[in-house]
Design a protein around this motif. Structure first.
Motif, mmCIF file in Angstrom:
data_model
loop_
_atom_site.group_PDB
_atom_site.id
_atom_site.type_symbol
_atom_site.label_atom_id
_atom_site.label_comp_id
_atom_site.label_asym_id
_atom_site.label_seq_id
_atom_site.Cartn_x
_atom_site.Cartn_y
_atom_site.Cartn_z
ATOM 1 N N TYR A 23 0.834 -1.206 0.000
ATOM 2 C CA TYR A 23 0.000 0.000 0.000
ATOM 3 C C TYR A 23 0.867 1.253 0.000
ATOM 4 O O TYR A 23 0.588 2.220 -0.710
ATOM 5 N N ARG A 24 1.918 1.255 0.811
ATOM 6 C CA ARG A 24 2.814 2.411 0.871
ATOM 7 C C ARG A 24 3.437 2.686 -0.478
ATOM 8 O O ARG A 24 3.456 3.829 -0.954
ATOM 9 N N MET A 25 3.901 1.628 -1.132
ATOM 10 C CA MET A 25 4.561 1.793 -2.431
ATOM 11 C C MET A 25 3.564 2.267 -3.496
ATOM 12 O O MET A 25 3.901 3.086 -4.346
ATOM 13 N N ARG A 26 2.336 1.762 -3.441
ATOM 14 C CA ARG A 26 1.317 2.215 -4.401
ATOM 15 C C ARG A 26 0.930 3.673 -4.174
ATOM 16 O O ARG A 26 0.452 4.337 -5.086
ATOM 17 N N CYS A 27 1.125 4.155 -2.948
ATOM 18 C CA CYS A 27 0.891 5.567 -2.645
ATOM 19 C C CYS A 27 2.109 6.410 -3.000
ATOM 20 O O CYS A 27 2.109 7.630 -2.782
ATOM 21 N N ASN A 28 3.157 5.749 -3.506
ATOM 22 C CA ASN A 28 4.399 6.413 -3.903
ATOM 23 C C ASN A 28 5.042 7.142 -2.719
ATOM 24 O O ASN A 28 5.503 8.265 -2.842
ATOM 25 N N LEU A 29 5.057 6.465 -1.569
ATOM 26 C CA LEU A 29 5.641 7.036 -0.366
ATOM 27 C C LEU A 29 6.864 6.240 0.055
ATOM 28 O O LEU A 29 6.885 5.011 -0.038
ATOM 29 N N THR A 30 7.874 6.936 0.542
ATOM 30 C CA THR A 30 9.034 6.272 1.124
ATOM 31 C C THR A 30 8.744 5.999 2.594
ATOM 32 O O THR A 30 7.819 6.577 3.180
ATOM 33 N N GLN A 31 9.568 5.148 3.188
ATOM 34 C CA GLN A 31 9.423 4.909 4.626
ATOM 35 C C GLN A 31 9.641 6.200 5.406
ATOM 36 O O GLN A 31 8.958 6.460 6.398
ATOM 37 N N LYS A 32 10.556 7.022 4.940
ATOM 38 C CA LYS A 32 10.834 8.300 5.603
ATOM 39 C C LYS A 32 9.605 9.201 5.551
ATOM 40 O O LYS A 32 9.254 9.841 6.546
ATOM 41 N N GLU A 33 8.926 9.244 4.410
ATOM 42 C CA GLU A 33 7.729 10.075 4.288
ATOM 43 C C GLU A 33 6.608 9.562 5.200
ATOM 44 O O GLU A 33 5.903 10.352 5.832
ATOM 45 N N VAL A 34 6.463 8.247 5.277
ATOM 46 C CA VAL A 34 5.453 7.666 6.172
ATOM 47 C C VAL A 34 5.780 8.028 7.615
ATOM 48 O O VAL A 34 4.887 8.385 8.392
ATOM 49 N N GLU A 36 7.392 10.661 8.689
ATOM 50 C CA GLU A 36 7.109 12.081 8.900
ATOM 51 C C GLU A 36 5.606 12.343 8.995
ATOM 52 O O GLU A 36 5.156 13.124 9.832
ATOM 53 N N LEU A 37 4.826 11.685 8.151
ATOM 54 C CA LEU A 37 3.373 11.893 8.137
ATOM 55 C C LEU A 37 2.672 11.285 9.351
ATOM 56 O O LEU A 37 1.652 11.791 9.806
ATOM 57 N N SER A 38 3.223 10.197 9.864
ATOM 58 C CA SER A 38 2.565 9.480 10.955
ATOM 59 C C SER A 38 3.129 9.802 12.337
ATOM 60 O O SER A 38 2.465 9.577 13.343
ATOM 61 N N GLY A 39 4.367 10.271 12.376
ATOM 62 C CA GLY A 39 5.030 10.495 13.656
ATOM 63 C C GLY A 39 5.607 9.218 14.242
ATOM 64 O O GLY A 39 5.995 9.174 15.403
ATOM 65 N N ILE A 40 5.658 8.166 13.440
ATOM 66 C CA ILE A 40 6.203 6.871 13.857
ATOM 67 C C ILE A 40 7.647 6.794 13.364
ATOM 68 O O ILE A 40 7.959 7.233 12.261
ATOM 69 N N GLY A 41 8.512 6.210 14.157
ATOM 70 C CA GLY A 41 9.916 6.122 13.779
ATOM 71 C C GLY A 41 10.147 5.235 12.563
ATOM 72 O O GLY A 41 9.436 4.252 12.350
ATOM 73 N N MET A 42 11.153 5.600 11.789
ATOM 74 C CA MET A 42 11.485 4.813 10.596
ATOM 75 C C MET A 42 11.864 3.378 10.955
ATOM 76 O O MET A 42 11.550 2.451 10.206
ATOM 77 N N THR A 43 12.515 3.191 12.087
ATOM 78 C CA THR A 43 12.906 1.841 12.499
ATOM 79 C C THR A 43 11.671 0.970 12.702
ATOM 80 O O THR A 43 11.639 -0.184 12.256
ATOM 81 N N THR A 44 10.642 1.516 13.327
ATOM 82 C CA THR A 44 9.405 0.766 13.547
ATOM 83 C C THR A 44 8.764 0.396 12.219
ATOM 84 O O THR A 44 8.324 -0.747 12.020
ATOM 85 N N ILE A 45 8.712 1.343 11.298
ATOM 86 C CA ILE A 45 8.115 1.093 9.984
ATOM 87 C C ILE A 45 8.908 0.039 9.236
ATOM 88 O O ILE A 45 8.344 -0.901 8.657
ATOM 89 N N HIS A 46 10.232 0.165 9.264
ATOM 90 C CA HIS A 46 11.088 -0.813 8.580
ATOM 91 C C HIS A 46 10.887 -2.213 9.165
ATOM 92 O O HIS A 46 10.747 -3.190 8.431
#
Length: 103
Positions: A23-34, A36-46
């Motif tokens: 879903y993230r990739m289809r929204c053309n978003l990077t993990q970093k952008e997610v 920033e938008l969510s306030g969740i750390g990149m490590t958690t997303i990764h």
């Protein structure tokens, strides 16, 4: 269709992480952008996307759903139920809890 009852909870979390990445990739978003938008750390997303999170909180998952525009999918998970006549008490008040009597 896959029978999700066959999966353990950690396997289901991994499955959700994989699906979220799509879903993230289809929204053309990077993990970093997610992040920033969510306030969740990149490590958690990764970790979530790679299946190494083990578990994430429901609050975190809801924030991620919002970022990829899927928050309304929660209605599919737990749709609102119609009123149940079985939960109505004699005084027309809805039951707030279930109690079993011991015989």
């Amino acid at each position: 269709m896959t029978d999700l009852y066959e999966f353990s909870t950690p396997e289901l979390v991994r499955l959700l992480g994989t699906r979220f990445k799509e879903y993230r990739m289809r929204c053309n978003l990077t993990q970093k952008e997610v992040a920033e938008l969510s306030g969740i750390g990149m490590t958690t997303i990764h970790k979530f996307e790679s299946g190494n999170a083990g578990n994430i909180s429901l609050s975190t998952f809801i924030l991620l759903l919002k970022v990829v525009g899927q928050i309304n999918a929660l209605d599919d998970v737990l749709p609102e139920l119609p009123e149940s006549p079985y939960l109505m008490r004699k005084n027309e008040k809805k039951a707030q809890r279930i109690r079993h009597t011991i015989l």
